[in-house]
Design an enzyme around this catalytic site. Sequence first.
Site, short mmCIF file in Angstrom:
data_model
loop_
_atom_site.label_atom_id
_atom_site.label_comp_id
_atom_site.label_asym_id
_atom_site.label_seq_id
_atom_site.Cartn_x
_atom_site.Cartn_y
_atom_site.Cartn_z
N GLU A 250 -11.74 -3.62 -3.07
CA GLU A 250 -10.75 -2.53 -3.58
C GLU A 250 -10.49 -2.73 -4.97
O GLU A 250 -10.02 -3.83 -5.62
CB GLU A 250 -9.30 -2.70 -2.94
CG GLU A 250 -9.47 -2.60 -1.27
CD GLU A 250 -8.14 -3.32 -0.82
OE1 GLU A 250 -7.06 -2.78 -0.92
OE2 GLU A 250 -8.38 -4.30 -0.04
N HIS B 174 -9.91 2.23 0.12
CA HIS B 174 -9.51 1.22 1.11
C HIS B 174 -10.70 1.21 2.34
O HIS B 174 -10.47 1.19 3.61
CB HIS B 174 -8.15 1.20 1.83
CG HIS B 174 -7.69 0.02 2.14
ND1 HIS B 174 -8.09 -0.60 3.43
CD2 HIS B 174 -6.82 -0.95 1.62
CE1 HIS B 174 -7.54 -1.81 3.50
NE2 HIS B 174 -6.87 -2.03 2.41
N HIS C 149 0.68 -1.20 -0.18
CA HIS C 149 -0.02 -0.09 -0.09
C HIS C 149 0.91 1.40 -0.02
O HIS C 149 0.37 2.11 0.79
CB HIS C 149 -1.10 -0.07 1.35
CG HIS C 149 -2.19 -1.07 1.06
ND1 HIS C 149 -2.36 -1.38 -0.05
CD2 HIS C 149 -2.78 -1.55 1.94
CE1 HIS C 149 -3.51 -2.29 0.11
NE2 HIS C 149 -3.72 -2.56 1.72
C1 BGC Z 1 -4.72 -6.12 2.31
C2 BGC Z 1 -4.38 -7.17 3.43
C3 BGC Z 1 -3.92 -5.86 4.26
C4 BGC Z 1 -4.55 -4.77 4.76
C5 BGC Z 1 -4.14 -3.85 5.59
C6 BGC Z 1 -5.66 -5.12 2.25
O1 BGC Z 1 -5.84 -4.45 1.36
O2 BGC Z 1 -5.06 -7.05 1.06
O3 BGC Z 1 -3.45 -7.97 3.06
O4 BGC Z 1 -3.38 -6.50 5.71
O5 BGC Z 1 -5.23 -4.38 3.43
O6 BGC Z 1 -5.09 -3.06 6.20
#
Ligand code: BGC
Length: 347
Positions: free
Chosen positions: A312, A175, A104
């Site tokens: 997402e 998210h 991310h």
């Molecule tokens: C991911 C997870 C991650 C999370 C974090 C998600 O988009 O796929 O693996 O732990 O985000 O909040």
Amino acid sequence: MKTTVFGNLPDGREAHQYTLSNGAGVTVQIINYGATITSLSVPDRNGKMADVVLGYDSIDGYISGTAYLGAIVGRYGNRIGKGQFQLDGKQYRLTINDGENHLHGGKIGFDKVLWDAKILGDSCIQLQYVSRDGEEGYPGTVTLKVTYTLTEKNELRVDYDGATDQPTILNPTQHSYFNLSGSFNKTILDHLLMIEADGFTPVDKGLITTGQIAGVANTPMDFRTPMAIGAHINDPDEQLAFGKGYDHNWVLKGTAGRVRKVAELYEEASGRLMTVFTDQPGLQFYSGNFLDGSAKGKNGIAYQRRTGLCLEAQAFPDTPNKPQFPPVTLRPGQTYRQTTIYQFSTQ
Ligand code: BGC
């Protein structure tokens, strides 16, 4: 549009909250820290409003939070294996912030910065962030605009527009964690989910895509017709074991680049239905497996495991190392675009 001061960053800068509303009484609140959706109130089948997204009461929650609640994540949503990739023959190393991988956007991703806000209408706001060359290891200065529009049809529309001054990669996503019951002490295991996908991208134990596309038929990943999220989440299945539940990218049907319906999420008790439309090739469905009660959310509620889920819209995880996946390279003169729509109704 109502604008209020949401809080101050450690360096003294103010974060603002913007309240978008429509004629049907739907409201969406957004802060310019992380371009984050902090609340989203939609009616149940009797017209009763409830907030259906996880979040924090104050800026401090968002600053110290590690779950990316409601934020725009980037430059790259999801993981890049070992935080490395090659572009035009050059090797890049990104911040490692998830085991041995990059997740991310790194330590200070798009979720942990203040964006510039521009009010474009009563229910439309544009946020812009300029990510400098070298930030978290990424090449090129990227300018990303994210426009949130609340329509009279109870749709929250998210339009992205990105540009760069050097070849780079870009794959931002939204998210938000949804719980359509509006009760954040309940899990999402009874929500029915449908995903328009015949395949998904399996992962290894570090949650890095293997490069294959596997069929969903006869697996717990088969959401082609609505299925309760809890129906098979505890099945003995290697992919579910790696994700500690669902944490995978589905390969969406239809043509990427064209906005089409890709998913439906339904909560029977309230009758709330969320329909997701996007032009992206993939959809990461994350069932909130890593929420562990350590973070106190809105109204002091600690978010336990699986009390919210993310859908997402994005390119496939680790695409920079998987040339067979739809590309994420952005070059000077090109424009990155994404449109994703969350539509709310009842049944
Ligand atoms: C991911 C997870 C991650 C999370 C974090 C998600 O988009 O796929 O693996 O732990 O985000 O909040």
